[in-house]
Write an enzyme that holds these catalytic residues in place. Structure first.
Site, mmCIF file in Angstrom:
data_model
loop_
_atom_site.group_PDB
_atom_site.id
_atom_site.type_symbol
_atom_site.label_atom_id
_atom_site.label_comp_id
_atom_site.label_asym_id
_atom_site.label_seq_id
_atom_site.Cartn_x
_atom_site.Cartn_y
_atom_site.Cartn_z
ATOM 1 N N GLU A 163 -14.911 -0.743 10.899
ATOM 2 C CA GLU A 163 -16.059 -0.045 10.310
ATOM 3 C C GLU A 163 -17.361 -0.466 10.973
ATOM 4 O OE1 GLU A 163 -16.300 1.264 5.976
ATOM 5 O OE2 GLU A 163 -17.629 -0.490 5.987
ATOM 6 N N ASP B 259 -8.005 6.563 4.516
ATOM 7 C CA ASP B 259 -7.382 5.457 3.785
ATOM 8 C C ASP B 259 -6.418 6.012 2.755
ATOM 9 O OD1 ASP B 259 -8.767 3.622 5.249
ATOM 10 O OD2 ASP B 259 -9.885 2.766 3.568
ATOM 11 N N TYR C 272 0.818 -1.218 0.000
ATOM 12 C CA TYR C 272 0.000 0.000 0.000
ATOM 13 C C TYR C 272 0.854 1.271 0.000
ATOM 14 C CZ TYR C 272 -4.679 -1.960 0.227
ATOM 15 O OH TYR C 272 -5.860 -2.586 -0.088
#
Length: 359
Positions: free
Chosen positions: A306, A214, A129
């Site tokens: 979440e 994010d 990432y």
């Protein structure tokens, strides 16, 4: 006798002084500078002489203050009759629901730049990432809280992959090393643990307002001070028009994230949320501790943090809700009510970028 007489004279003189000060305040109070002693640091500031910052900002004490603007600011006159009619712009608990056309960026920025908050953005870039860091940071510098003080706190297992980005004045990058993960779920759950610890030990001394975001996202348009509130949540694009029975809440009573099928307001994304530093710390720590409780009971909430975020926000209402403009997806067609895509999640091969092949 002389001592008694002297004491009375002193008391009488002190009383006269108080009366005089009271009269002076009544007649001249508005023109006299008022002072505040900020807790914890003994720093004193003048309200009249320091109009830029009207609240103590140390140790997470910053709050939204007076909605003041400078004289002479030019902006479009607001209307009582004209506005968005295709969407709802207020929740049933009377919190703003923010869309393009529901605020004036000139007015919003003029108000909040005077308050001058220190903003923290918490980002996790673990494993592959890190490839998304450059696009996120470069686009954020063009569109995110331009001319505000911002520090990007990048949590990563490879500091060498953090790119050198040209930052505007008052903006910084801080890199925090974290362990690698074998499952993407570990990254998701781990970020609550590491974020809570770092907020507690460090960020609360360096920032007033905090965003959790994010990294696999790109800014396309303005994201500004209209997002500020005590606690702001973003509608999940995929469930913005769904019935509550269709929300992907955690429905297993065994989990701490459980929400009954007949309850729910909206479904919020965990890819971006923000608020006062102390309120965000409380929520981040809540998601972490609730996940830990689930782990003790051998259960993992269906959408990890979440799910816990949505339970918290159901019973602790956000003070502002941001529309799906604030997190769309490159996978999806832009719908008619989305006049501006502000942030969008990029297309990627989950099997390739996630440590356990996306499972």
């Amino acid at each position: 006798m002389l001592r008694y007489f002297t004491r009375n004279h002193i008391l009488l003189g002190f009383g006269c002084l108080l009366i005089f000060c009271g009269i002076l305040y009544v007649y001249h109070g508005p023109s006299i500078s008022s002072f505040c002693l900020c807790p914890g640091n003994g720093r004193m500031w003048s309200e009249r002489n320091n109009m830029k910052t009207d609240l103590c900002q140390d140790n997470g004490n910053w709050k939204i203050g007076k909605l003041e603007i400078q004289t002479g600011l030019k902006y479009a006159q607001p209307s009582t009759m004209i506005g968005r009619t295709d969407v709802n712009s207020v929740t049933n608990w009377n919190a703003p629901l923010v869309w393009e056309g529901t605020f004036d960026p000139v007015v919003i920025d003029a108000i909040y730049k005077r308050m001058d908050p220190r903003v923290a953005v918490v980002l996790f870039a673990v494993g592959k990432y890190t490839r998304f860091l450059k696009g996120f940071l470069e686009s954020a510098e063009k569109h995110f809280l331009v001319d505000f003080r911002v520090t990007y706190y990048i949590f990563t297992d490879n500091k060498g992959d953090v790119p050198a980005i040209e930052l505007a004045e008052g903006r910084n990058i801080s890199v925090i090393t974290v362990p690698s993960a074998k499952r993407w779920q570990e990254v998701v759950l781990g970020r609550m643990k590491w974020a809570a610890a770092t907020i507690d030990k460090r960020i609360r001394n360096e920032a007033d307002y905090l965003y959790m975001m994010d990294i696999d996202s790109i800014f396309h348009n303005r994201v500004g001070a209209e997002t500020f509130s005590q606690l702001s949540a973003v509608l999940h694009r995929g469930y913005r028009n769904s019935k509550r029975t269709e929300f992907p809440y955690e429905r297993r009573p065994k989990s701490k994230a459980f929400i009954p099928v007949d309850e729910g307001d909206y479904y919020y994304t965990a890819a971006i949320w923000c608020g006062y530093l102390e309120d965000m710390y409380k929520l981040v720590k809540y998601c972490y501790t609730q996940s830990e409780e689930d782990a003790k009971n051998n259960i993992e909430a269906v959408w990890q943090e979440e799910s816990h975020l949505n339970r918290y926000l159901l019973y602790n209402k956000p003070t502002k809700v941001l529309s799906a403009e604030y997190l769309w997806s490159d996978y999806d067609k832009v719908m008619a009510e989305i006049k501006v895509v502000r942030i969008s999640q990029v297309i990627k091969d989950y099997k390739e970028v996630r440590p356990n092949g996306g499972h």
